[in-house]
Scaffold this motif. Structure first.
Motif: not given
Ligand SMILES: [Zn+2]
Length: 343
Positions: A64, A67, A106, A150-151
């Motif tokens: 994403h 992130e 994203r 991820h974040a």
């Molecule tokens: Zn993510």
């Protein structure tokens, strides 16, 4: 070994030799014909660092684009990792969805897709599907371990955590939990999210790789602690697998160890009952109780409507908190994690 028959069907080309010793830094070239660029490609950064005999791991970031911690930690590791002091192979893709990473979004701006819903991909599909197909058919079959960093992106913030799926095999659960303990984020959350089958983690599991993902920040900015946890975590995984020298540093600021949590109950997810401006009354990691006020939905355009209170439905700790202000009916405004009952 890569499935060469499947790889041959991919439209992606590259100059890497995944079996060659040493460090190769390069690109996966995804054809992207456009006005003014008939033979144009999108170049996805990739590093293959091969120290000979040993396990093979895949580290990914930027699945994403909004992130950032995994993008930073992954690219830095690719620069500093010396194949002479490595046993086995590390494949690094620090910005998987590069167009999304460059846009800080994203969703991929080329085809409008969420890359993490595109696995196992399609060699004849859109940009994300073609890239997903290559990773699924060429890269994942090579690795025993996959760590996808991820974040929580622009819309949420997460309590700093690794994540892992519920899987049927208790031995795999135990080994995955041990991998997460080595990575040593403050929390490890066992969950199965919304629409999870198309994710990198689910694809890696289907190939039999031990897999963890992570949530190391959010609110669309770079988390100082998240980058630290990501960098230490990737090193820790390599140390824990005996691929580089040293013992994993699994210490936590509170003196304890990684706390094992889970999201099992649908009531863990708190949804906005209406469009509005959500005012949260809590922070990630904070302990909350069922019935306690989670926040208010404000209808700032209408004096006649009082703010609508929203209450938590179960006890636990905040895993995901919203931060984007405006929410739509059906958006998640909190995810609650609970102490693990053991796996
Ligand atoms: Zn993510």
């Amino acid at each position: 070994m890569p499935d060469t028959a499947t790889a041959a069907r991919s439209r992606i080309f590259h100059e890497l030799d995944f079996d060659k010793p040493g460090k190769q830094i390069g690109y996966l070239r995804v054809p992207q014909s456009r006005d003014g660029g008939a033979w144009s490609t999108i170049e996805i950064p990739i590093a293959v660092i091969n120290g000979g005999k040993g396990p093979a791991v895949l580290f990914t970031g930027g699945v994403h684009g909004d992130e950032y911690e995994g993008q930073i930690a992954g690219a830095r590791l690719a620069r500093r990792l010396d194949p002479q002091s490595l046993r086995g192979k590390v494949i690094l893709l620090p910005a998987v969805d590069l167009p999304a990473a460059l846009a800080g979004r994203r969703m991929c701006p080329i085809d409008g897709r969420d890359f993490n819903r595109c696995m196992p991909g399609d060699a004849r599909g859109s940009f994300c599907q073609v890239l997903a197909h290559f990773i699924d058919s060429v890269i994942l079959p090579q690795v025993e371990v996959c760590v996808d960093v991820h974040a929580a992106g622009n819309s949420m913030e997460a309590a700093l955590s690794t994540t892992m799926h519920w899987v049927d095999d208790p031995k795999v659960m135990q080994r995955t939990r041990a991998l997460a303990e080595n990575f040593a984020a403050p929390y490890n959350v066992v969950f199965w999210g919304v629409d999870e089958g198309g994710t990198m983690a689910a694809a890696a599991e289907r190939h039999g790789a031990l897999t963890i993902s992570s949530e190391l920040g959010g609110y669309g900015r770079v988390s100082v602690d998240g980058v630290r946890v990501a960098e230490r975590g990737l090193d820790n995984v390599l140390k824990g697998m005996g691929m580089i020298d040293g013992k994993p540093d699994t210490s936590q600021p509170d003196g304890g160890r990684t706390r094992h949590m889970e999201v099992r109950d649908q009531k863990s997810y708190l949804f906005a009952p209406s469009d509005g401006l959500f005012e949260p009354l809590y922070l990630p990691g904070q302990r909350v109780s069922a019935g306690e006020r989670a926040g208010y939905l404000h209808f700032i355009e209408d004096w006649a409507r009082d703010p609508m209170p929203i209450d938590f439905r179960i006890d636990g700790h905040i895993w995901m908190a919203p931060g984007s202000g405006r929410v739509r009916k059906g958006d998640v405004v909190a995810v609650i994690m609970r102490e693990s009952e053991g796996v």
